[in-house]
Design a protein around this motif. Structure first.
Motif, short mmCIF file in Angstrom:
data_model
loop_
_atom_site.label_atom_id
_atom_site.label_comp_id
_atom_site.label_asym_id
_atom_site.label_seq_id
_atom_site.Cartn_x
_atom_site.Cartn_y
_atom_site.Cartn_z
N GLY A 37 0.79 -1.23 0.00
CA GLY A 37 0.00 0.00 0.00
C GLY A 37 0.82 1.27 0.00
O GLY A 37 0.28 2.36 0.21
N THR A 41 2.61 -0.29 -6.98
CA THR A 41 1.85 -0.58 -8.20
C THR A 41 1.45 0.72 -8.89
O THR A 41 1.49 0.82 -10.13
CB THR A 41 0.59 -1.39 -7.85
OG1 THR A 41 0.99 -2.57 -7.16
CG2 THR A 41 -0.18 -1.76 -9.08
N THR A 42 1.10 1.71 -8.07
CA THR A 42 0.69 3.00 -8.62
C THR A 42 1.79 3.59 -9.50
O THR A 42 1.50 4.15 -10.57
CB THR A 42 0.37 3.95 -7.45
OG1 THR A 42 -0.57 3.32 -6.60
CG2 THR A 42 -0.19 5.25 -7.96
N1 LIG Z 1 -8.55 1.77 -7.28
C1 LIG Z 1 -8.22 2.27 -6.07
N2 LIG Z 1 -9.07 3.07 -5.42
C2 LIG Z 1 -8.74 3.60 -4.22
N3 LIG Z 1 -7.59 3.39 -3.59
C3 LIG Z 1 -6.69 2.59 -4.19
C4 LIG Z 1 -6.95 1.99 -5.46
N4 LIG Z 1 -5.88 1.26 -5.81
C5 LIG Z 1 -5.00 1.38 -4.81
N5 LIG Z 1 -5.47 2.17 -3.83
C6 LIG Z 1 -4.76 2.57 -2.62
O1 LIG Z 1 -3.56 3.13 -3.01
C7 LIG Z 1 -2.52 2.73 -2.15
C8 LIG Z 1 -1.36 2.26 -2.96
O2 LIG Z 1 -1.74 1.16 -3.74
P1 LIG Z 1 -0.70 0.30 -4.53
O3 LIG Z 1 0.08 1.18 -5.41
O4 LIG Z 1 -1.45 -0.81 -5.17
O5 LIG Z 1 0.22 -0.26 -3.36
P2 LIG Z 1 1.34 -1.37 -3.42
O6 LIG Z 1 2.56 -0.66 -2.99
O7 LIG Z 1 0.95 -2.42 -2.43
O8 LIG Z 1 1.40 -1.90 -4.80
C9 LIG Z 1 -3.08 1.68 -1.22
O9 LIG Z 1 -3.17 2.25 0.05
C10 LIG Z 1 -4.44 1.39 -1.74
O10 LIG Z 1 -5.32 1.29 -0.67
#
Ligand SMILES: Nc1ncnc2c1ncn2[C@@H]1O[C@H](COP(=O)(O)OP(=O)(O)O)[C@@H](O)[C@H]1O
Ligand SMILES: [Mg+2]
Lengths: 247, 254
Positions: A37, A41-42
């Protein structure tokens, strides 16, 4: 090749990235580390232009992709190959059709040529026995290997992006995927591997970025990572210390 | 929901349905996907439309014969049944069945593709999800719903014939003559414009709901429910509006 310039991103009111800046060269092998989180991934989605940042610029080969429209982003996306965390195979298509997807989309190959190429790609990832199976009959590791084969199919990416390719896998599959990733990059192409497993990151990458609270907490090579005294990083390194207490 | 979000959502919806529609004329053409969708939407809905139409025709005929024979106007059964089926009940019934079966199917399929990152995968490969997913569904609905409606109309009229002749003991030739009188240009046009509009509405509403799915299995439930509910609402409301417009355009006075 990739330059993030003070990029901020939030889902609704929840800030994920906060003025993130870094740059990655075309031939670097980078591991992006961070807890769940933290927005790993973002970052990959931002690089591919799947989502737009709230502010800041993202330059790929000197072009700002945040102002490009969907149609023009295609060229940018062709420079990369992204394998999603879950593999994201098309679940209505067989393994063969999944790998053949881009071939059918972008080439005018005959049925035999496609068949040959698909077998060749599946052999690379050691999955040629699963040609006719459906994605939901595959285990996690098999899923990812097919996804990697699929991402290699039609075009030759400049850089590979992997989202937690080894998480949730047994050590043998994970090790195999790490070796596959290294082999595919082959010294001349760059890769970004997002992961929270330091041991796998060390196998693959030679530059390490540690993400915390939407910023880069640490950015350095293997030497500096191992020596780092930052408490967050020490927590991550503990995974290794259990394995080899001598170090 | 805030009004600003609602406006943004409506805007996205118009954009999607417009791009889906113009996709029919832009390369690349996904013929295989379109045919698969046509098979699912058309051939797959055939039996249920047959069944529903048959019983609706019979029920309508039974009810009207009973009512009209009390007034001594039994010979008008064919005319009343014909008009109501061809202009109103046929298109609306077929569309409602289509929304429940095909619309829900489209929405849940696209929704699970979104949740499984499959739509993002398409974009990563440089494939336009609107062209690849929405256009084939839109096109198949545009072609299949009118076809199903015509078949449904015919079956309804047959069912109504059976009741009128064998249950209500009316003359078969009078029934068919009044049906033929009903099949004038105005009625046929009015009855066949509607399914095109309904098909377009069902496919675009369902695809929009599917592609905007969020939030796991509960989100998917919401998507499917919304797709069916909004499809039904838009069918019923647009049916009224269309009836009004068509009556005006075709020169009927109310
Ligand atoms: N589609 C979405 N809508 C709302 N919040 C999201 C969504 N996708 C991810 N998040 C939030 O964004 C944050 C970062 O997500 P992500 O990039 O998937 O983390 P990670 O480092 O585990 O890959 C997380 O806290 C997650 O809750
Ligand atoms: Mg992640």
């Amino acid at each position: 090749m990739i330059l993030f310039d003070r990029v901020s991103f939030s889902y609704g009111l929840c800030p994920i990235l906060d003025g993130l800046s870094f740059s990655i060269g075309a031939q670097e092998r980078v591991a992006v580390l961070g807890g769940s989180g933290e927005g790993k991934t973002t970052i990959l989605k931002l690089i591919m232009g799947l989502i737009k940042p709230d502010s800041g610029a993202i330059l790929v080969d000197g072009e700002d992709i945040t102002i490009k429209c969907e149609a023009h982003l295609r060229e940018v996306r062709m420079k990369f190959s992204l394998v999603f965390q879950e593999g994201a195979l098309f679940d209505s298509l067989s393994v063969k059709e999944n790998v053949a997807f881009c071939l059918r989309e972008y080439t005018k190959m005959s049925e035999e040529e496609i068949d040959g190429r698909v077998r060749e790609l599946l052999r690379v990832v050691g999955m040629e026995h699963a040609l006719e199976r459906m994605p939901d009959e595959l285990s996690g590791g098999m899923h990812r290997r097919v996804a990697i084969a699929r991402s290699l199919a039609a075009y030759d990416p400049l850089m590979f992006l992997y989202d937690e390719p080894t998480s949730g896998l047994d050590p043998i599959s994970a090790d195999m995927i790490c070796r596959l990733i290294l082999e595919l990059a082959g010294g001349r192409r760059g890769l970004i591997m997002v992961t929270h497993k330091v041991s796998d990151a060390l196998k693959v990458a030679d530059r390490f970025m540690f993400l915390k609270a939407g910023r880069v907490l640490f950015d350095g090579d293997r030497e500096r990572l191992v020596r780092s005294t930052l408490p967050e990083i020490r927590m991550f390194m503990r995974e290794l210390e259990c394995l080899s207490p001598a170090e | 929901m805030k009004s600003k979000e609602l406006v943004a959502m409506l805007q996205d919806f118009y954009l999607l349905s417009f791009r889906g529609l113009t996709g029919i004329f832009r390369r690349p053409f996904y013929l295989k996907d379109t045919i698969e969708q046509m098979d699912y939407a058309g051939a797959g809905s055939f039996l249920i439309i047959l069944l529903v139409s048959l019983f609706i025709g019979m029920a309508l005929s039974l009810q009207l014969s009973a009512e009209l024979s009390r007034l001594g106007l039994k010979m008008y059964t064919g005319k009343v049944v014909g008009i109501s089926i061809i202009r109103e009940i046929g298109p609306v019934t077929a569309a409602l069945v289509f929304a429940g079966r095909v619309g829900a199917g489209m929405a849940s399929e696209l929704g699970s593709m979104v949740l499984g990152h499959q739509v993002d995968s398409l974009r990563v490969f440089g494939v336009d999800p609107v062209k690849k997913l929405v256009t084939p569904r839109l096109l198949s609905s545009l072609l299949m719903l009118p076809a199903l409606t015509i078949i449904g109309d015919a079956v309804s009229l047959l069912g109504a014939y059976y009741i009128a002749v064998y249950v209500s003991h009316q003359s078969g030739s009078v029934y068919w003559t009044s049906i033929r009188d009903v099949l004038i240009y105005e009625n046929v046009v009015a009855g066949s414009v509607k399914p095109f509009i309904f098909g377009y509405l069902i496919a675009s509403v369902s695809c929009f709901m599917g592609l905007t799915t969020r939030g796991g299995s509960v989100g998917l439930r919401q998507t499917t429910t919304r797709a069916v509910v909004f499809s039904i609402i838009s069918i019923i409301i647009s049916d009224f509006v269309l009836t009004r417009i068509l009556l005006y355009l075709l020169g009927f006075s109310v």
